[in-house]
Design a protein around this motif. Structure first.
Motif, short mmCIF file in Angstrom:
data_model
loop_
_atom_site.label_atom_id
_atom_site.label_comp_id
_atom_site.label_asym_id
_atom_site.label_seq_id
_atom_site.Cartn_x
_atom_site.Cartn_y
_atom_site.Cartn_z
N HIS A 77 37.49 10.12 -18.86
CA HIS A 77 37.32 11.07 -19.96
C HIS A 77 35.88 11.57 -20.06
O HIS A 77 35.65 12.76 -20.28
CB HIS A 77 37.74 10.41 -21.28
N ALA A 78 34.91 10.69 -19.90
CA ALA A 78 33.52 11.12 -19.95
C ALA A 78 33.18 12.01 -18.76
O ALA A 78 32.53 13.05 -18.91
CB ALA A 78 32.59 9.90 -19.99
N GLY A 79 33.62 11.62 -17.57
CA GLY A 79 33.28 12.37 -16.38
C GLY A 79 33.90 13.75 -16.32
O GLY A 79 33.25 14.73 -15.94
N GLY A 440 29.73 7.50 -21.87
CA GLY A 440 30.96 6.72 -21.88
C GLY A 440 30.72 5.24 -22.04
O GLY A 440 29.73 4.81 -22.66
N GLN A 441 31.59 4.43 -21.45
CA GLN A 441 31.51 2.99 -21.63
C GLN A 441 30.25 2.38 -21.04
O GLN A 441 29.86 1.28 -21.42
CB GLN A 441 32.76 2.33 -21.02
N GLU A 449 37.98 8.89 -26.82
CA GLU A 449 37.37 9.95 -27.61
C GLU A 449 35.85 9.83 -27.62
O GLU A 449 35.13 10.84 -27.49
CB GLU A 449 37.91 9.89 -29.04
N GLU A 450 35.34 8.61 -27.79
CA GLU A 450 33.90 8.40 -27.74
C GLU A 450 33.34 8.78 -26.37
O GLU A 450 32.25 9.36 -26.26
CB GLU A 450 33.57 6.94 -28.07
N ALA A 451 34.09 8.44 -25.32
CA ALA A 451 33.66 8.77 -23.96
C ALA A 451 33.64 10.28 -23.75
O ALA A 451 32.68 10.84 -23.20
CB ALA A 451 34.58 8.11 -22.94
N ALA A 452 34.69 10.97 -24.19
CA ALA A 452 34.76 12.42 -24.02
C ALA A 452 33.62 13.12 -24.74
O ALA A 452 33.00 14.05 -24.20
CB ALA A 452 36.10 12.93 -24.53
N ALA A 453 33.32 12.68 -25.96
CA ALA A 453 32.24 13.30 -26.73
C ALA A 453 30.90 13.14 -26.03
O ALA A 453 30.11 14.09 -25.91
CB ALA A 453 32.19 12.70 -28.13
N GLN A 454 30.62 11.92 -25.56
CA GLN A 454 29.37 11.70 -24.84
C GLN A 454 29.33 12.49 -23.54
O GLN A 454 28.29 13.05 -23.17
CB GLN A 454 29.21 10.22 -24.50
N GLY A 455 30.46 12.51 -22.82
CA GLY A 455 30.49 13.23 -21.56
C GLY A 455 30.18 14.70 -21.73
O GLY A 455 29.38 15.27 -20.97
N LEU A 456 30.78 15.31 -22.73
CA LEU A 456 30.51 16.73 -22.98
C LEU A 456 29.03 16.97 -23.24
O LEU A 456 28.43 17.87 -22.66
CB LEU A 456 31.35 17.23 -24.15
N TRP A 457 28.43 16.13 -24.09
CA TRP A 457 27.04 16.37 -24.46
C TRP A 457 26.08 16.04 -23.31
O TRP A 457 25.07 16.71 -23.12
CB TRP A 457 26.67 15.60 -25.73
N ALA A 458 26.41 15.01 -22.52
CA ALA A 458 25.60 14.72 -21.35
C ALA A 458 25.71 15.86 -20.34
O ALA A 458 24.71 16.24 -19.70
CB ALA A 458 26.04 13.41 -20.72
N GLY A 459 26.93 16.41 -20.17
CA GLY A 459 27.10 17.53 -19.27
C GLY A 459 26.30 18.74 -19.69
O GLY A 459 25.69 19.43 -18.85
N VAL A 460 26.29 19.02 -20.99
CA VAL A 460 25.51 20.13 -21.52
C VAL A 460 24.03 19.95 -21.19
O VAL A 460 23.37 20.86 -20.66
CB VAL A 460 25.71 20.24 -23.04
#
Length: 719
Positions: A77-79, A440-441, A449-460
């Motif tokens: 999800h994060a990736g 993510g983890q 959900e926590e992983a997805a949120a972090q992934g999006l912001w790290a990607g940005v």
């Protein structure tokens, strides 16, 4: 049964696509099953296999000759959110994962959202992320948790079909411009000396794949390794390397690079998953049936309905553990190595062994949840366990509804390394290492959900860094994503972190219904991760809400006249004040539809937003007060503290303990410093007085501050 045998079992997580050839590539997708539609799934694409990406990118010589802006390691999800967000910003992005066929796989519970978690999904969607639309497509049981409470703490949730969810994510990625995908295991990071013009001791310039002589270079690297960072699987007394059953273990060199070369502080956490039970072996007559909502609520602001019609959705069932379950746990403790380890597990989603040991004598809930519309498996939420397989079968059969249950795949535990997140900046970049982002983890969180949120912001931020743009941050006053990241980088974790609405100080303003107004406009205008299509939809929603609220405000009558207009409303006869339609809508027994039927000319144009207008009206008094508090806090917490501050010798009245905490964590802002464990309110007052530009403090302020950080996007006034 040994662990090698367990690993050979099929978990129902999807088939490997490595045997596909070019000739049968598109035979895997059936147009009749996944037809392209215009509304409500305006961004839907026909499902295709990811095999073509592997064929293009598999050759290491091809990869080695190209410099990427961003490399994302991990396809969870994060990736996936990180890779998609980076590509949306225009960065040339490469996603590296051990197995293309498992991109988007739901490793544990096939569900999305919940209390707090649903807020994150709505915010990820508002920033044009993937998981909300994927949930609307794959959902087979939609419900709003906490419905009896106010809308600010409602929890949108859906049970998902594993295969539909995975195929949606894979199709989105395969059709994303600027994004390439490759199978491979990352052996180590490429590390060089830091750019002296920027903070940090090292610089990451790419990755090295295992079994490859050619490194792959990039300006930014995002690690989203989930439970694969030195992961170990546990079943009974048996241990084996790995991060997920059925997948190869990750390369140990990555942990070595992070710890020994970059000098990062790592910790150890644990989690687990329950056995999957064959559906036909469950006695549902001995469990309580829970039907989905009659009107499903989509996650995505772009969707007006879900793919699965209400009458097609599946129920979930609730049952409970018994005293005999507790006895099985106690009798098998000596056979369970995982539960005896020191690694901390998730407090809010613990194994059944942990629940029994922590709360003896209690009966515990077990939710029996379907894994798909046509799946033969049931996911028993609440029965995560790591005892031997034969003992797992003995335990579940002590539950009435599972008295004749058969196990398809045993439960197992996972232990893995994580990086202490106080070593990250609010952009999720490692403070000491230029170009390295984590999500993510690996940051000590738990949950999709926590992983997805972090992934999006790290990607940005990884993309912005690669494109020579300044980092962006989300304040905890404007989003749950901001709360999540601020909690991680300011406070750190001692156990897997899970989002709750109680973590947000301003939850009456940070509601699921207004995430698009809060974030989509900022995401387009300031961040660059939101499409024009979504931006126009958010602007339209904002305009209609403002116009609808203005129309309600313009409807003015005496209380007596209102009682005549709506004789069934619960309004005191003693009330005689003049009231607006907006004030009347704050009554629980008054709906926007009722007002619109009486004043069709003024209000009928806004019926599409009737529920949102009702919520806005109810929360308006609270939000007005909260907005004042937010503005006051912004003035204080956005004071940026210099990264090279010498806290140990700062001429301020601070205890040695506080100085050491500030020196170790080095918070980016005064607000972040105020949330550090061990930093007292008195210490924050001393710092605040020191930095305020009054009198003789001006020179000190110049030393202490690098200038104010960019003011977080103020909440859009929908009144």
């Amino acid at each position: 049964m040994d662990l090698a045998s367990l690993l050979s079992l099929s978990c129902g997580f999807g088939s490997d696509l490595r045997g596909c050839s070019r000739s049968n590539l598109h035979d895997k997708a059936r147009p009749e099953d996944y037809a392209q539609t215009e509304e409500p799934f305006t961004l839907m694409k026909k499902f295709t296999s990811l095999r073509h990406a592997s064929l293009v990118c598999r050759q290491s010589s091809h990869l080695a000759t190209k410099h990427y802006d961003v490399i994302v390691v991990g396809g969870g999800h994060a990736g996936t959110e990180a890779a998609a967000a980076s590509a949306r910003l225009g960065a040339e992005t490469l996603l590296v994962t051990q197995k293309l066929s498992t991109i988007g796989a739901l490793s544990c519970n096939p569900s999305l959202g919940g209390v707090g978690k649903g807020h994150l999904v709505k915010e990820v969607d508002a920033l044009d992320g993937l998981c909300g639309r994927a949930g609307d497509w794959a959902g087979i049981h939609f419900s709003i948790l906490n419905r009896r409470k106010g809308p600010a703490v409602w929890g949108p949730r859906a049970q998902l079909d594993r295969q539909y969810y995975k195929k949606f994510i894979q199709t989105e990625l395969s059709n994303t411009p600027n994004l390439s995908l490759v199978e491979g295991s990352v052996e180590e990071l490429l590390v060089t000396e830091a750019d002296p013009e920027k903070p940090g001791h090292h610089r990451v310039t790419g990755i090295q794949l295992a079994n490859s002589l050619n490194p792959i270079s990039a300006s930014s690297v995002i690690l989203t390794t989930g439970t694969f960072l030195s992961g170990s699987l546990f079943v009974g007394r048996t241990t084996s390397p790995g991060g997920r059953i059925g997948d190869a273990p990750s390369a140990s060199g990555l942990s070595h690079t992070l710890k020994e070369i970059l000098g990062l502080k790592l910790g150890r956490l644990r989690t687990g998953t329950p056995p999957r039970i064959i559906k036909d072996s469950v006695d549902f007559s001995q469990a309580k049936r829970h039907a989905p909502d009659s009107q499903p609520t989509p996650f995505s602001f772009l969707n007006s309905e879900t793919r699965c019609k209400p009458e097609e959705q599946l129920p979930c069932h609730l049952t409970y553990t018994t005293a005999a379950v507790e006895q099985v746990v106690h009798d098998s403790l000596q056979l369970n190595h995982h539960i005896q380890q020191d690694a901390k597990g998730p407090r809010y989603c613990p194994s059944i062994e942990s629940r029994v040991l922590r709360f003896p004598g209690r009966s515990h809930q077990v939710w029996l949840e379907p894994e798909g519309l046509n799946s033969e498996l049931i996911y028993p939420q609440g029965l995560s366990m790591t005892m031997p397989p034969e003992t797992q079968l003995q335990l579940i059969r002590e539950i009435p509804a599972l008295h004749r249950a058969e196990i398809h795949t045993p439960g197992y535990g996972v232990q893995y390394d994580f990086v202490c997140p106080t070593q990250l900046s609010p952009s999720l970049q490692v403070k000491s290492t230029q170009g390295l982002f984590l999500a993510g983890q690996i940051n000590g969180t738990t949950g999709y959900e926590e992983a997805a949120a972090q992934g999006l912001w790290a990607g940005v931020n990884a993309a912005r860094s690669a494109l020579s743009k300044p980092p962006v941050a989300l304040s905890r006053t404007e989003s749950y994503i901001g709360v999540l990241i601020d909690d991680l980088v300011s406070r750190g974790v001692t156990e897997p972190y899970r989002m709750f609405t109680s973590r947000a100080e301003f939850r009456t303003s940070l509601r699921p219904d207004n995430a698009d107004i809060r974030l989509s406009l900022k995401g387009f205008e300031e961040v660059g991760c939101v499409s024009l299509h979504r931006y126009k939809a958010a602007v339209r929603a904002q305009d209609h809400l403002q116009e609808g609220l203005a129309a309600l405000q313009a409807l003015t009558q005496s209380s007596h006249r209102w009682r005549q207009t709506l004789p069934n409303i619960n309004m005191s006869e003693n009330k005689s004040a003049v009231m607006t339609g907006l004030e009347l809508l704050q009554y629980s027994d008054v709906s926007f539809e009722m007002l619109s039927s009486e004043f069709p000319q003024q209000l009928s144009p806004f019926l599409e937003f009737s529920q949102r207008l009702k919520i806005e009206a109810v929360y308006r008094p609270h939000c007005d007060e909260q907005r004042k508090e937010i503005e006051r806090i912004k003035k204080e917490e956005n004071m940026a503290l210099s990264p090279d501050m010498d806290y140990l010798s700062l001429p301020v009245s601070l205890s040695q303990e506080v100085r050491e905490i500030l020196d170790r964590i080095r918070p980016a802002t005064l607000g972040a410093a105020s949330r550090l464990q061990g930093v007292t309110p008195a210490a924050i007052v001393h710092l605040l007085n020191y930095v305020q530009p009054t009198g003789g403090h001006r020179g000190k302020r110049h030393h202490l501050l690098q200038g104010r950080t960019q003011e977080p996007g103020a909440m859009k006034n929908t009144q």
